[in-house]
Design a protein around this motif. Structure first.
Motif, short mmCIF file in Angstrom:
data_model
loop_
_atom_site.label_atom_id
_atom_site.label_comp_id
_atom_site.label_asym_id
_atom_site.label_seq_id
_atom_site.Cartn_x
_atom_site.Cartn_y
_atom_site.Cartn_z
N VAL A 31 34.53 8.91 -2.76
CA VAL A 31 35.09 10.25 -2.93
C VAL A 31 34.02 11.19 -3.48
O VAL A 31 33.08 10.76 -4.16
N ARG A 32 34.18 12.47 -3.18
CA ARG A 32 33.27 13.48 -3.70
C ARG A 32 33.69 13.83 -5.13
O ARG A 32 34.89 13.81 -5.46
N PHE A 42 38.30 14.81 -2.04
CA PHE A 42 37.75 14.61 -0.70
C PHE A 42 37.28 13.16 -0.56
O PHE A 42 36.45 12.69 -1.34
N VAL A 43 37.81 12.47 0.45
CA VAL A 43 37.52 11.06 0.66
C VAL A 43 36.58 10.93 1.86
O VAL A 43 36.85 11.47 2.94
N ARG A 44 35.49 10.20 1.68
CA ARG A 44 34.51 10.00 2.73
C ARG A 44 34.64 8.60 3.34
O ARG A 44 34.90 7.63 2.63
N HIS A 49 31.46 15.41 5.75
CA HIS A 49 31.76 15.90 4.40
C HIS A 49 32.96 15.18 3.82
O HIS A 49 32.98 14.77 2.65
N HIS A 50 34.01 15.01 4.63
CA HIS A 50 35.17 14.20 4.25
C HIS A 50 35.97 13.89 5.50
O HIS A 50 35.84 14.55 6.53
N ALA A 53 41.48 14.71 2.90
CA ALA A 53 41.47 15.68 1.80
C ALA A 53 42.85 15.70 1.15
O ALA A 53 43.86 15.86 1.84
#
Length: 291
Positions: A31-32, A42-44, A49-50, A53
């Protein structure tokens, strides 16, 4: 085809702490950083970027489903077709309160009210994604983020919209126990979208689930063990689908809809044959809770 792949899913969530426990503590997803409790999580899953969300909110609902096209001209043509279908379009600028994580974007609500975003030039992240010890990686790239499943008020009208207006192509059908599902693809992934009639207590406009595809079968098994050991409710137990061959399970999220974690999807080739199946499962996928 116009839509090239599924990009991301954004959700308004009433209990972001339970979501973080599920995705970060249990599944060990990347996650960011958040600067405040009001910020989205925001989960990657990969170099984007993600992919997921989560926005803190008073109630749970789908905030946005993001699709991608490959060129600005495709986005322009798609916008014209959506407008011709008498749906209102918003072009999203960089100074929007929620700017797109992309070069350009449009937003609209589909015929069932699902908030929809279509982007070109999605933002990539220069730093590598961190994978935990549960899931070693995900199959995304040109295939996009797994798939989503929508429940439809007017099932045939929704199929018409996504095929005629957005350019999805038919993969196959499953018809069973009063349920009717149409599976649609926009790349080689067996389906990026499935549309269903109102059934099993679902009403039109309900979000059924989204799917993420793990890199290995062992990833699915480890995630299944972790989820079951933690007492997280399941929508469906471990099983294998008839049409796409995916081995997967469905967990119940804090927002009520499901996440399918699977592996082994068939790819669409030039020799693909459209079929109709009378069951969604070859084995397993029982409707069950672990507690």
């Amino acid at each position: 085809m116009s839509i090239a792949r599924l990009g991301a899913v954004a959700v308004n969530v009433a209990d972001i702490n339970s979501w973080q426990h599920l995705l970060v503590d249990l599944l060990e997803l990347d996650v960011r950083p958040r600067s405040s409790a009001e910020d989205p999580l925001f989960v990657r899953l990969d170099d984007r970027h993600h992919r997921i969300a989560l926005y803190p909110a008073a109630s749970d609902q789908i905030r946005r489903v993001t699709w991608e096209v490959n060129t600005p001209d495709e986005l322009r043509q798609l916008a014209e077709r959506v407008r011709d279908a008498e749906l209102e379009i918003n072009r999203v600028s960089a100074d929007d309160p929620e700017p797109p994580q992309a070069l350009s974007a449009i937003r609209f609500a589909d015929p069932d009210g699902f908030p929809t975003e279509v982007v070109v030039g999605p933002l990539s992240e220069h730093s590598p994604v961190a994978h935990g010890g549960v899931i070693s990686g995900f199959i995304t790239g040109e295939l996009g983020l797994g798939h989503v499943v929508y429940m439809c008020k007017d099932y045939q009208a929704s199929v018409d919209f996504y095929t005629r207006v957005l350019g999805f192509e038919l993969t196959d059908y499953i018809v069973w126990d009063g349920a009717d599902a149409t599976f649609l693809h926009c790349n080689q992934r067996h389906h990026s979208l499935a549309l269903m009639n109102e059934c099993f207590g679902f009403r039109g406009g309900d979000f059924n689930h989204f799917m993420i595809e793990a890199a290995t079968l062992d990833d699915v098994g480890r995630a299944y063990d972790r989820i079951c050991s933690a007492g997280i409710d399941l929508k469906l137990t471990l099983g294998r689908h008839t049409n796409d061959g995916v081995t997967s399970f469905y967990l119940s999220t804090p927002s009520g809809f499901g996440i399918e974690i699977g592996w082994g999807s068939q790819l669409i080739g030039s020799d693909w044959e459209v079929k109709v199946y009378d069951s969604p499962a070859r084995w397993g996928h029982e409707v069950k809770k672990v507690r």
